[in-house]
Design an enzyme around this catalytic site. Structure first.
Site, PDB file in Angstrom:
ATOM      1  N   CYS A 124       0.834  -1.204   0.000  1.00 23.42           N
ATOM      2  CA  CYS A 124       0.000   0.000   0.000  1.00 23.42           C
ATOM      3  C   CYS A 124       0.877   1.266   0.000  1.00 23.42           C
ATOM      4  O   CYS A 124       1.488   1.576  -1.008  1.00 23.42           O
ATOM      5  CB  CYS A 124      -0.976  -0.031   1.172  1.00 23.42           C
ATOM      6  SG  CYS A 124      -2.372   1.108   0.999  1.00 23.42           S
ATOM      7  N   HIS A 224      -3.713  -5.071   0.741  1.00 25.81           N
ATOM      8  CA  HIS A 224      -3.117  -5.469   2.024  1.00 25.81           C
ATOM      9  C   HIS A 224      -3.090  -6.992   2.139  1.00 25.81           C
ATOM     10  O   HIS A 224      -3.989  -7.601   2.740  1.00 25.81           O
ATOM     11  CB  HIS A 224      -3.895  -4.847   3.185  1.00 25.81           C
ATOM     12  CG  HIS A 224      -3.546  -3.420   3.434  1.00 25.81           C
ATOM     13  ND1 HIS A 224      -2.574  -3.035   4.339  1.00 25.81           N
ATOM     14  CD2 HIS A 224      -4.008  -2.284   2.872  1.00 25.81           C
ATOM     15  CE1 HIS A 224      -2.467  -1.720   4.339  1.00 25.81           C
ATOM     16  NE2 HIS A 224      -3.325  -1.235   3.449  1.00 25.81           N
ATOM     17  N   GLU A 226      -1.333  -8.900   3.940  1.00 26.85           N
ATOM     18  CA  GLU A 226      -1.116  -9.401   5.302  1.00 26.85           C
ATOM     19  C   GLU A 226      -2.414  -9.736   6.022  1.00 26.85           C
ATOM     20  O   GLU A 226      -2.411 -10.456   7.040  1.00 26.85           O
ATOM     21  CB  GLU A 226      -0.309  -8.383   6.117  1.00 26.85           C
ATOM     22  CG  GLU A 226      -1.076  -7.183   6.645  1.00 26.85           C
ATOM     23  CD  GLU A 226      -1.348  -6.104   5.616  1.00 26.85           C
ATOM     24  OE1 GLU A 226      -1.960  -5.079   5.998  1.00 26.85           O
ATOM     25  OE2 GLU A 226      -0.951  -6.271   4.452  1.00 26.85           O
TER      26      GLU A 226
END
Length: 257
Positions: A124, A224, A226
């Site tokens: 990001c 994102h 993660e």
């Protein structure tokens, strides 16, 4: 002739950037409310661990070049806006918080990783800063309600709200195939690519979602990863880091006459 085997190589060491807050953010007692606080979102380190790496958090007071010299891989995480003055613009009415210290620190990590050939993943804001460090520019604001409404926080963070298509022959195409679906939490995006930066992924509205640097183990993604149970970009990072660590390690076997 005997062969003596050395222990297997350790997990590659992956440095993860964070952000600088104050003690009040975690309810610190009176007298410590203004104490500097390093904050790290746990899902990044969990993702690195799951992929086989050993995560380490990188304090902003350290020298980024000295840190990268001891690392096998780097993750530059998401967060607030990159200072528009870094790419020839000025803060506007939609510019969020700017942290010049963080910009300087993470820019140093990116520069050092590129210089030393250390595998790098930008997430990001991390992807955006990667492009800016290479001399590229950003779209300063993507309005809500237009295109894919990228900056909306209406959905749960792991909800995959739109598709991304990838360029054949790219790292991201090898990881995800022709398309995948991603989450979306950003009001800025890559505009003009910087030196050596190749755009490899796009949202349906044309917004850049993935970049790479030609000839280097460097990938930036606008979503994102993660937040998902597993995303192959972390496997890629750890594999690249492990390969680099192996080149620097003592040979795994030696002959004894």
């Amino acid at each position: 002739m005997d062969i003596i085997s050395t222990p297997s190589l350790p997990r590659p060491l992956i440095g993860i950037s964070g952000r600088r807050l104050r003690g009040a953010a975690i309810g610190a007692p009176h007298g410590f409310a203004d104490a500097p606080l390093e904050a790290y979102l746990s899902e990044y380190s969990t993702s690195v661990l799951r992929a086989g790496g050993l995560p380490v958090h990188l304090p902003m007071d350290a020298d980024p070049w000295q840190l990268v010299a001891r690392l096998d891989g780097v993750v530059i995480v998401g967060g607030d806006d990159v200072d528009p003055r870094r790419y020839g613009q000025a803060p506007g009415p939609f510019t969020a918080l700017i942290d010049p210290q963080r910009d300087d620190f993470e820019a140093g990590l990116i520069e050092a990783a590129i210089e030393d050939g250390v595998p790098l993943l930008g997430v990001c804001r991390g992807a955006q800063l990667l492009n800016v460090v290479r001399g590229g520019t950003l779209h300063g604001h993507l309005a809500h309600g237009e295109g894919e409404s990228h900056g909306s926080y209406a959905y749960p963070r792991a909800h995959r709200v739109h598709e991304v298509r990838f360029a054949p022959g790219s790292v991201t195409h090898a990881l995800y195939g022709g398309t995948t679906r991603v989450n979306s939490f950003h009001h800025q995006a890559v505009d003009a690519p910087g030196e050596g930066v190749i755009v490899t992924g796009w949202a349906p509205d044309g917004v850049v979602e993935a970049i790479e640097i030609d000839g280097l183990p460097v990938v930036g993604v606008q979503w994102h990863p993660e937040t998902f149970d597993a995303d192959p970009v972390f496997d890629w990072l750890v594999e690249q880091a492990a390969a680099r660590a192996t080149l620097d390690a003592v040979p795994a076997t030696q002959n004894v006459a």
